[in-house]
Motif scaffolding. Structure first.
Motif, PDB file in Angstrom:
ATOM      1  N   PHE A  46      42.164  45.374  49.687  1.00  0.00           N
ATOM      2  CA  PHE A  46      40.926  44.771  49.180  1.00  0.00           C
ATOM      3  C   PHE A  46      39.840  45.830  49.003  1.00  0.00           C
ATOM      4  O   PHE A  46      39.122  45.851  48.001  1.00  0.00           O
ATOM      5  CB  PHE A  46      40.425  43.689  50.139  1.00  0.00           C
ATOM      6  N   ASP A  60      37.388  43.777  43.322  1.00  0.00           N
ATOM      7  CA  ASP A  60      37.688  42.443  42.798  1.00  0.00           C
ATOM      8  C   ASP A  60      38.864  42.435  41.828  1.00  0.00           C
ATOM      9  O   ASP A  60      39.230  41.374  41.306  1.00  0.00           O
ATOM     10  CB  ASP A  60      36.454  41.874  42.083  1.00  0.00           C
ATOM     11  N   ARG A 119      44.702  35.617  47.313  1.00  0.00           N
ATOM     12  CA  ARG A 119      43.578  35.959  46.447  1.00  0.00           C
ATOM     13  C   ARG A 119      44.021  36.110  44.996  1.00  0.00           C
ATOM     14  O   ARG A 119      43.302  35.706  44.067  1.00  0.00           O
ATOM     15  CB  ARG A 119      42.912  37.248  46.925  1.00  0.00           C
ATOM     16  N   TRP A 120      45.192  36.704  44.782  1.00  0.00           N
ATOM     17  CA  TRP A 120      45.670  36.992  43.431  1.00  0.00           C
ATOM     18  C   TRP A 120      47.084  36.441  43.276  1.00  0.00           C
ATOM     19  O   TRP A 120      48.076  37.182  43.368  1.00  0.00           O
ATOM     20  CB  TRP A 120      45.669  38.497  43.176  1.00  0.00           C
TER      21      TRP A 120
END
Length: 254
Positions: A36, A41, A66-67
């Motif tokens: 991260f 982002d 997150r992804w």
């Protein structure tokens, strides 16, 4: 493309490799936070896994949370349950800007693989700088064969391994081959780097071939050191030499 190590857990390295558009390939994320921090982002382009141990795959669930769309490549092993693309030795992996040859390297685990491409070798816990992985699931013959396979790669290949073990590995290597000048110079370099809190990897395969006793089981001084421990007759067998060398390292105090 220059590989970069991200410190993780107590002594692990997660590796990143940039692409042409600034996206990062991520190798063996044992935890998510360093990834991260490195990517911000922006999602990684892909995640490559070398083997099933938690300190190499533990960060993947959080990264995928997150992804969710990031592709994950891993060996054929049911102990890696994450939604992935399975790969095995002899295949070519193409993803985004990257292409890798997949190499089977059993020994540390039965399904361990390595990735070679873009001048780099992501060796996981098979080949370390000045060392090799413990034999948790494989045999000495398997691990020696795996290291022989890696030793045939181009000498300029950057060795990107999974842990910062080089200082302790150097102490053992010097016990095995004290007359090796290149090894003494590498050990001194490692001391300087660690004093500055710098990673000792990547190193080159050429340096490992000159210094790493596990790639040098046929070198005269390594053979002599092992013959003194196991007898000349047993030391005539190459696999037996490697097995003795690994057992010696397992009990080494450094």
């Amino acid at each position: 493309m220059q590989p970069t190590p991200l410190a993780a857990l107590s002594d692990n390295y997660i590796w990143t490799l940039p692409g042409a558009d600034g996206q990062l390939l991520v190798v063996d994320p044992g935890e998510a936070a360093p990834v991260f921090d490195a990517t911000g982002d922006r999602a990684p382009a892909a995640i490559l896994l070398t083997h099933h141990h938690g300190d190499h795959i533990g960060g993947v669930p959080a990264l995928l949370e997150r992804w969710p769309g990031v592709p994950v490549f891993a060996p054929e092993d049911e102990r890696i349950p994450i939604a992935i693309h399975r790969v095995r030795g002899g295949q070519t992996l193409d993803t985004g800007d990257w292409r890798f040859d997949v190499i089977d390297v059993p020994g540390h685990t039965r399904s361990h693989i390595a990735y070679h491409g873009h001048g780099a070798l992501f060796s996981g816990d098979t080949l370390f700088s000045l060392g090799c992985g413990r034999l948790f699931e494989g045999t000495p013959s398997q691990m020696l064969g795996s290291l022989d396979r890696l030793a045939r790669l181009p000498p300029g290949t950057l060795v990107c391994c999974g842990h910062e073990y080089t200082r302790s590995n150097a102490a053992f290597a010097l016990a095995v081959e004290p007359g090796n000048r290149a090894l003494r110079e590498r050990s001194e370099e490692v001391e300087r780097m660690r004093a500055q809190d710098r990673p000792t990897v990547p190193t080159t395969l050429a340096s490992e071939l000159a210094c790493n006793p596990f790639l040098r089981v046929d070198a005269a001084e390594v053979r002599e050191s092992l013959a003194a421990r196991m007898g000349a007759a047993r030391a005539a067998d190459r696999v037996a030499r490697f097995a003795e060398l690994r057992a010696w390292k397992d009990g080494f105090p450094a």
